[in-house]
Scaffold this active site. Structure first.
Site, mmCIF file in Angstrom:
data_model
loop_
_atom_site.group_PDB
_atom_site.id
_atom_site.type_symbol
_atom_site.label_atom_id
_atom_site.label_comp_id
_atom_site.label_asym_id
_atom_site.label_seq_id
_atom_site.Cartn_x
_atom_site.Cartn_y
_atom_site.Cartn_z
ATOM 1 N N PHE A 136 -24.005 -17.290 -10.578
ATOM 2 C CA PHE A 136 -24.541 -16.085 -9.946
ATOM 3 C C PHE A 136 -24.732 -16.408 -8.475
ATOM 4 O O PHE A 136 -24.819 -17.581 -8.086
ATOM 5 C CB PHE A 136 -25.875 -15.693 -10.594
ATOM 6 C CG PHE A 136 -25.824 -14.411 -11.381
ATOM 7 C CD1 PHE A 136 -24.709 -14.038 -12.100
ATOM 8 C CD2 PHE A 136 -26.922 -13.560 -11.424
ATOM 9 C CE1 PHE A 136 -24.674 -12.863 -12.842
ATOM 10 C CE2 PHE A 136 -26.905 -12.393 -12.153
ATOM 11 C CZ PHE A 136 -25.771 -12.034 -12.866
ATOM 12 N N GLN A 250 -34.622 -5.209 -2.347
ATOM 13 C CA GLN A 250 -33.279 -5.775 -2.446
ATOM 14 C C GLN A 250 -32.234 -4.681 -2.630
ATOM 15 O O GLN A 250 -32.336 -3.858 -3.548
ATOM 16 C CB GLN A 250 -33.193 -6.744 -3.621
ATOM 17 C CG GLN A 250 -31.844 -7.436 -3.725
ATOM 18 C CD GLN A 250 -31.854 -8.550 -4.750
ATOM 19 O OE1 GLN A 250 -31.738 -8.285 -5.939
ATOM 20 N NE2 GLN A 250 -31.994 -9.783 -4.301
ATOM 21 N N HIS A 252 -28.669 -4.283 -3.708
ATOM 22 C CA HIS A 252 -27.586 -4.987 -4.390
ATOM 23 C C HIS A 252 -26.280 -4.618 -3.699
ATOM 24 O O HIS A 252 -26.037 -3.444 -3.388
ATOM 25 C CB HIS A 252 -27.539 -4.573 -5.864
ATOM 26 C CG HIS A 252 -26.744 -5.492 -6.724
ATOM 27 N ND1 HIS A 252 -25.369 -5.560 -6.651
ATOM 28 C CD2 HIS A 252 -27.113 -6.380 -7.688
ATOM 29 C CE1 HIS A 252 -24.935 -6.449 -7.535
ATOM 30 N NE2 HIS A 252 -25.970 -6.959 -8.168
ATOM 31 N N LEU A 270 -25.263 0.336 -10.801
ATOM 32 C CA LEU A 270 -24.947 -1.061 -10.547
ATOM 33 C C LEU A 270 -23.602 -1.482 -11.149
ATOM 34 O O LEU A 270 -23.296 -1.169 -12.289
ATOM 35 C CB LEU A 270 -26.048 -1.949 -11.131
ATOM 36 C CG LEU A 270 -25.971 -3.435 -10.788
ATOM 37 C CD1 LEU A 270 -26.188 -3.643 -9.307
ATOM 38 C CD2 LEU A 270 -27.010 -4.202 -11.593
ATOM 39 N N GLU A 273 -23.483 -8.185 -10.893
ATOM 40 C CA GLU A 273 -23.082 -9.369 -10.136
ATOM 41 C C GLU A 273 -22.179 -10.275 -10.953
ATOM 42 O O GLU A 273 -21.460 -11.110 -10.403
ATOM 43 C CB GLU A 273 -24.326 -10.131 -9.682
ATOM 44 C CG GLU A 273 -24.037 -11.268 -8.726
ATOM 45 C CD GLU A 273 -25.271 -11.689 -7.966
ATOM 46 O OE1 GLU A 273 -25.476 -12.901 -7.822
ATOM 47 O OE2 GLU A 273 -26.019 -10.809 -7.504
ATOM 48 N N ARG A 304 -27.617 -12.029 -1.971
ATOM 49 C CA ARG A 304 -27.388 -10.592 -2.030
ATOM 50 C C ARG A 304 -27.623 -9.904 -0.685
ATOM 51 O O ARG A 304 -26.904 -8.972 -0.325
ATOM 52 C CB ARG A 304 -28.271 -9.970 -3.108
ATOM 53 C CG ARG A 304 -27.813 -10.307 -4.513
ATOM 54 C CD ARG A 304 -28.732 -9.733 -5.575
ATOM 55 N NE ARG A 304 -28.180 -9.985 -6.905
ATOM 56 C CZ ARG A 304 -28.765 -9.597 -8.022
ATOM 57 N NH1 ARG A 304 -29.925 -8.958 -7.979
ATOM 58 N NH2 ARG A 304 -28.210 -9.846 -9.185
ATOM 59 N N HIS A 368 -31.937 -1.809 -5.455
ATOM 60 C CA HIS A 368 -31.825 -2.348 -6.812
ATOM 61 C C HIS A 368 -33.106 -2.982 -7.341
ATOM 62 O O HIS A 368 -33.403 -2.902 -8.530
ATOM 63 C CB HIS A 368 -30.698 -3.383 -6.839
ATOM 64 C CG HIS A 368 -30.511 -4.065 -8.152
ATOM 65 N ND1 HIS A 368 -30.287 -3.367 -9.326
ATOM 66 C CD2 HIS A 368 -30.509 -5.381 -8.496
ATOM 67 C CE1 HIS A 368 -30.145 -4.216 -10.325
ATOM 68 N NE2 HIS A 368 -30.286 -5.447 -9.850
ATOM 69 N N ARG A 403 -34.477 -11.752 -3.927
ATOM 70 C CA ARG A 403 -34.443 -12.272 -5.297
ATOM 71 C C ARG A 403 -33.120 -12.953 -5.616
ATOM 72 O O ARG A 403 -32.051 -12.429 -5.333
ATOM 73 C CB ARG A 403 -34.678 -11.134 -6.300
ATOM 74 C CG ARG A 403 -34.614 -11.591 -7.749
ATOM 75 C CD ARG A 403 -35.012 -10.478 -8.687
ATOM 76 N NE ARG A 403 -34.075 -9.377 -8.698
ATOM 77 C CZ ARG A 403 -32.950 -9.335 -9.421
ATOM 78 N NH1 ARG A 403 -32.609 -10.356 -10.180
ATOM 79 N NH2 ARG A 403 -32.169 -8.272 -9.384
#
Length: 600
Positions: A136, A250, A252, A270, A273, A304, A368, A403
């Site tokens: 990730f 955040q 995304h 979304l 990821e 991100r 997000h 995050r």
């Protein structure tokens, strides 16, 4: 718990509407992973609780977290450990994370993953039977455990099944509108049954807030419109707790860009990821793989905030698509690989007429996740208001300024267990049958009268119209790029939205979406103001907070911004951030970093 029939107002105060009264040992507000794991721990320690949620049982935002959950298991990279997980979390959070929050989460996650596996969570496995792990963004090693691309859904299914095995009571379709608090102690909560409009009073000496975040303050967001509206943060603020880090939202990098042929509900949804974690690449409208210019070492798997700003820059400089996005492409992978590792994404786009194995999809940043929330003691979940605890995305501290992908689900189960353990440890016999002080009874009556009056509002402004205005304000003035002038304009426009609430028009139906929207609007106005004021106060750029008038990170701002309710309105203060432990600092100094070439 002890439910009683609706109270007849003629027997108490003549102008208080009828309400149902429920006495519970512990009230858990929010039925996602954080609330469920807290309730499970309580049950396993012999403490009864009631979990309430705004939606049907098992229908919580947790299910939308598709890509994975982090734990330093070392299934594929044996050199990984919890210290390096903590170091990555600090690095992604730009070192304003709460040290206890980071270390408790990263230390406990291997055990929580093994526990979930024991409870039946069907993690993807390696050929030799280990729990599989994927890359990730911004993680030094393959640390993200997963169930295809439906990890959050599988997690919640597992927790709900465990809760049902333990016979934990659950009440669905109930919306809490106010906590019964005198600013020092909480005594329960009030709200209404969304199915029949009946008012409900919950008496409880212990209340756990697990009500999600506030990303739906924005026009483009990855939630459903009726969730992540800031309920938890606003309820805690009104009860006397402090909020922290609200400026850090955040975005995304890969939210869906609306195609004219799709239903509008797909805008901002979304694209996990995991697509990039499995090798997906980003291209601008000129066919350039532009992350080479922004992050040649980590490419699409950089943090991100870095990837989101890169996409925004490409669009702003005219290299975006006609719809204001860029292209995400994983078609260089084999079809069988995509179908196996990304089944939900493959199916979603196939149903929309796109084949991930052959063509790219348009994406753009979408709100997000909210790193900010209630300020708590992570060893206990305590908020500073006696009897009130918080957990999950409702709180701030684990993630700092940004995050690390895969840490949201991790926080819910790691800290949820600890909060449940603490509440059980302070629970005593007197908590089985709490009594409501007279002042709190009066507060409940005032809230019910206010809600009844709200339902009968006879203005000409629909709540949905003001929700749309508020979201436009936040999108335009507190988005990826910010400056003082824009933030001031945003505060003025937000005040204008607040003034218009005096002109709301509803139809008297407390089961309607309009009534729910009106209550959401009140929560969102509070939290939106906190975001704008906190973003104005932080005169630097750090993580997800980027000020075009203060583009550099300032070491003097390595501190948190806290928000509380003062005598004359919202007040802000700063607080220094604690330091990592020696062993985590050592891992930070070792300088671990993702080696992107593994995906090539």
């Amino acid at each position: 718990m002890t439910p009683t029939p609706p109270t007849d107002p003629s027997e108490t105060d003549g102008d208080v509407p009828e309400y149902e009264e429920v006495t519970v040992p512990v009230l858990v507000i929010g039925a996602g992973a954080a609330g469920a794991r807290t309730a499970i721990e309580l049950a396993e320690q012999g403490v009864d609780s009631l979990v309430i949620g705004k939606r049907s049982h098992g229908d919580a935002h947790t299910t939308w977290a598709a890509g994975g959950i982090n734990a330093a298991l070392g299934s594929l990279d044996e050199e990984d450990d919890w210290r390096i997980h903590a170091a990555d979390t600090y690095d992604e959070g730009h070192f304003i994370n709460d040290p206890d929050a980071v270390e408790l989460t990263t230390k406990h996650m291997p055990d929580r993953i093994r526990e979930l596996a024991d409870w039946g969570m069907p993690f993807d496995r390696t050929e030799d039977g280990k729990i599989n792990q994927r890359y990730f963004g911004a993680q030094s090693f393959r640390r993200t455990c997963f169930v295809g691309d439906r990890t959050g859904e599988a997690l919640l299914e597992t927790l709900v099944s465990k809760a049902q095995e333990l016979e934990i009571p659950y009440r669905e379709n109930v919306m809490v509108t106010r906590l019964l608090s005198d600013g020092n102690r909480v005594h329960g909560a009030v709200g209404y049954d969304m199915d029949d409009g009946q008012f409900v009073l919950f008496e409880a000496n212990h209340v756990v807030l697990a009500a999600g975040g506030y990303s739906a303050l924005y026009d483009r967001h990855s939630s459903r419109d009726e969730e992540n509206n800031g309920d938890g943060a606003a309820l805690a603020y009104e009860a006397g707790a402090e909020l922290m880090d609200l400026e850090f939202v955040q975005f995304h990098p890969t939210g869906m860009v609306q195609d004219p042929d799709w239903n509008e509900e797909w805008s901002g949804r979304l694209v996990t990821e995991a697509v990039r974690g499995e090798g997906g690449r980003l291209f601008n409208a000129d066919g350039e793989r532009f992350m080479e210019n922004y992050s040649p070492n980590q490419m699409e798997l950089d943090a991100r905030d870095v990837v989101a700003r890169a996409i925004a820059q490409e669009v702003r400089e005219g290299r975006g698509t006609d719809n204001g996005g860029v292209y995400l492409d994983i078609s260089h992978r084999e079809r069988e690989f995509i179908e196996e590792r990304l089944p939900r994404m493959y199916e979603r786009f196939q149903n929309l007429g796109l084949d991930l194995a052959e063509e790219a999809v348009e994406v753009a940043p979408t709100a997000h996740y909210s790193m900010g929330g209630v300020d708590i003691d992570f060893n206990t979940g305590e908020t500073g208001v006696e009897g009130l605890y918080a957990v999950g995305e409702t709180v701030a501290g684990v993630h700092g300024a940004n995050r690390l992908g895969g840490n949201s689900l991790a926080e819910t189960v790691a800290i949820g267990k600890l909060v449940g353990d603490h509440v059980a440890s302070v629970f005593d016999a007197g908590d089985e049958n709490p009594t409501l002080p007279a002042g709190m009874q009066s507060l409940a009556g005032r809230e019910f009268r206010s809600l009844a009056d709200l339902a009968e509002s006879d203005g000409d402004v629909p709540p949905a119209e003001l929700l749309a205005e508020l979201r436009d304000v936040m999108e335009d003035h507190a988005g990826i790029l910010r400056d003082e002038e824009s933030l001031d304009d945003g505060l003025e426009k937000l005040a204008a939205v607040r003034e218009k609430t005096a002109e709301l028009g509803l139809d008297g139906d407390r089961t309607s979406r309009a009534f729910e929207d009106a209550i959401d609007l009140a929560f969102m106005l509070t939290v939106a103001e906190g975001v704008l004021r906190s973003a104005k106060r932080r005169t630097e750029s750090r993580g997800a907070h980027y000020r075009t008038d203060y583009e550099e990170t300032d070491e003097e701002w390595r501190k948190n911004v806290l928000v509380h309710r003062g005598d004359t309105g919202m007040e802000l203060r700063d607080r220094a951030v604690g330091l990592p432990s020696e062993e985590v600092q050592e891992a930070i100094d070792e300088g671990h970093e993702l080696e992107y070439h593994h995906l090539e």
